[in-house]
Design a protein around this motif. Structure first.
Motif, PDB file in Angstrom:
ATOM      1  N   LEU A  14       0.590  -1.316  -0.088  1.00  0.00           N
ATOM      2  CA  LEU A  14       0.023  -0.111  -0.153  1.00  0.00           C
ATOM      3  C   LEU A  14       0.679   1.373   0.086  1.00  0.00           C
ATOM      4  O   LEU A  14       0.568   2.154  -0.799  1.00  0.00           O
ATOM      5  CB  LEU A  14      -0.960  -0.162   1.276  1.00  0.00           C
ATOM      6  N   PHE A  15       1.707   1.243   0.872  1.00  0.00           N
ATOM      7  CA  PHE A  15       2.767   2.505   0.943  1.00  0.00           C
ATOM      8  C   PHE A  15       3.455   2.658  -0.397  1.00  0.00           C
ATOM      9  O   PHE A  15       3.636   3.796  -0.724  1.00  0.00           O
ATOM     10  CB  PHE A  15       3.548   2.507   2.112  1.00  0.00           C
ATOM     11  N   TYR A  16       3.851   1.676  -1.026  1.00  0.00           N
ATOM     12  CA  TYR A  16       4.655   1.717  -2.297  1.00  0.00           C
ATOM     13  C   TYR A  16       3.763   2.078  -3.462  1.00  0.00           C
ATOM     14  O   TYR A  16       4.198   3.147  -3.998  1.00  0.00           O
ATOM     15  CB  TYR A  16       5.197   0.181  -2.641  1.00  0.00           C
ATOM     16  N   ILE A  17       2.332   1.818  -3.258  1.00  0.00           N
ATOM     17  CA  ILE A  17       1.446   2.216  -4.532  1.00  0.00           C
ATOM     18  C   ILE A  17       1.294   3.898  -4.084  1.00  0.00           C
ATOM     19  O   ILE A  17       1.209   4.559  -5.245  1.00  0.00           O
ATOM     20  CB  ILE A  17       0.282   1.560  -4.429  1.00  0.00           C
ATOM     21  N   VAL A  18       0.942   4.209  -2.951  1.00  0.00           N
ATOM     22  CA  VAL A  18       0.891   5.518  -2.742  1.00  0.00           C
ATOM     23  C   VAL A  18       1.960   6.462  -3.041  1.00  0.00           C
ATOM     24  O   VAL A  18       1.798   7.431  -3.894  1.00  0.00           O
ATOM     25  CB  VAL A  18       0.474   5.710  -1.380  1.00  0.00           C
ATOM     26  N   ALA A  19       3.186   5.997  -2.679  1.00  0.00           N
ATOM     27  CA  ALA A  19       4.432   6.512  -3.324  1.00  0.00           C
ATOM     28  C   ALA A  19       4.562   6.896  -4.533  1.00  0.00           C
ATOM     29  O   ALA A  19       5.035   7.923  -5.193  1.00  0.00           O
ATOM     30  CB  ALA A  19       5.487   6.046  -2.432  1.00  0.00           C
ATOM     31  N   VAL A  20       4.186   5.724  -5.432  1.00  0.00           N
ATOM     32  CA  VAL A  20       4.357   5.716  -6.886  1.00  0.00           C
ATOM     33  C   VAL A  20       3.334   6.690  -7.513  1.00  0.00           C
ATOM     34  O   VAL A  20       3.732   7.484  -8.428  1.00  0.00           O
ATOM     35  CB  VAL A  20       4.298   4.285  -7.394  1.00  0.00           C
ATOM     36  N   LEU A  21       2.043   6.805  -7.109  1.00  0.00           N
ATOM     37  CA  LEU A  21       1.448   7.483  -7.436  1.00  0.00           C
ATOM     38  C   LEU A  21       1.643   9.014  -7.245  1.00  0.00           C
ATOM     39  O   LEU A  21       1.331  10.088  -7.818  1.00  0.00           O
ATOM     40  CB  LEU A  21       0.005   7.213  -7.108  1.00  0.00           C
ATOM     41  N   GLY A  22       2.208   9.384  -6.073  1.00  0.00           N
ATOM     42  CA  GLY A  22       2.381  10.652  -5.525  1.00  0.00           C
ATOM     43  C   GLY A  22       3.545  11.220  -6.106  1.00  0.00           C
ATOM     44  O   GLY A  22       3.512  12.410  -6.518  1.00  0.00           O
ATOM     45  N   LEU A  23       4.505  10.421  -6.782  1.00  0.00           N
ATOM     46  CA  LEU A  23       5.649  10.972  -7.417  1.00  0.00           C
ATOM     47  C   LEU A  23       5.510  11.213  -9.013  1.00  0.00           C
ATOM     48  O   LEU A  23       6.379  11.696  -9.552  1.00  0.00           O
ATOM     49  CB  LEU A  23       6.782  10.194  -7.010  1.00  0.00           C
ATOM     50  N   PHE A  24       4.479  10.286  -9.397  1.00  0.00           N
ATOM     51  CA  PHE A  24       4.264   9.999 -11.064  1.00  0.00           C
ATOM     52  C   PHE A  24       3.898  11.517 -11.706  1.00  0.00           C
ATOM     53  O   PHE A  24       4.559  11.958 -12.573  1.00  0.00           O
ATOM     54  CB  PHE A  24       3.423   8.901 -11.205  1.00  0.00           C
TER      55      PHE A  24
END
Length: 78
Positions: A14-24
C-alpha cells in the motif's frame, strides 16, 4: 517496499503504491515542462514507451539546451 514490510505485515504494498502515484504526476509535469523548454511538444514523453531507443531519444531531448527564442509555450527558462 521496506517500509511496507515493516508497517504492514502483508503483501499489499500500500505505501509503495501511494508513493508511486504521488511521485508520478510531478515527474510527468517536470518532464513535459523541460520538453517545452526545448521547443518540443509534451507528447514526445510517449516516445519513452519504445524499448531502449525511445528512452535514449527522450534522454537526449531532456539534456539538450533550452532554446533562446520564445516558443508557443512561453518565454525561455534562461
Amino acid at each position: 517496499m521496506l517500509i511496507d514490510a515493516i508497517i504492514f505485515s502483508s503483501e499489499t504494498g500500500l505505501f509503495y503504491i501511494v508513493a508511486v502515484l504521488g511521485l508520478f504526476l510531478p515527474g510527468l509535469a517536470v518532464t513535459i515542462r523541460r520538453l517545452h523548454d526545448t521547443s518540443r511538444s509534451g507528447w514526445w514523453f510517449l516516445i519513452g514507451i519504445v524499448p531502449l531507443i525511445g528512452s535514449i531519444i527522450l534522454l537526449v531531448f531532456l539534456a539538450s539546451d533550452t532554446k533562446p527564442e520564445t516558443n508557443k509555450w512561453g518565454l525561455p527558462a534562461k
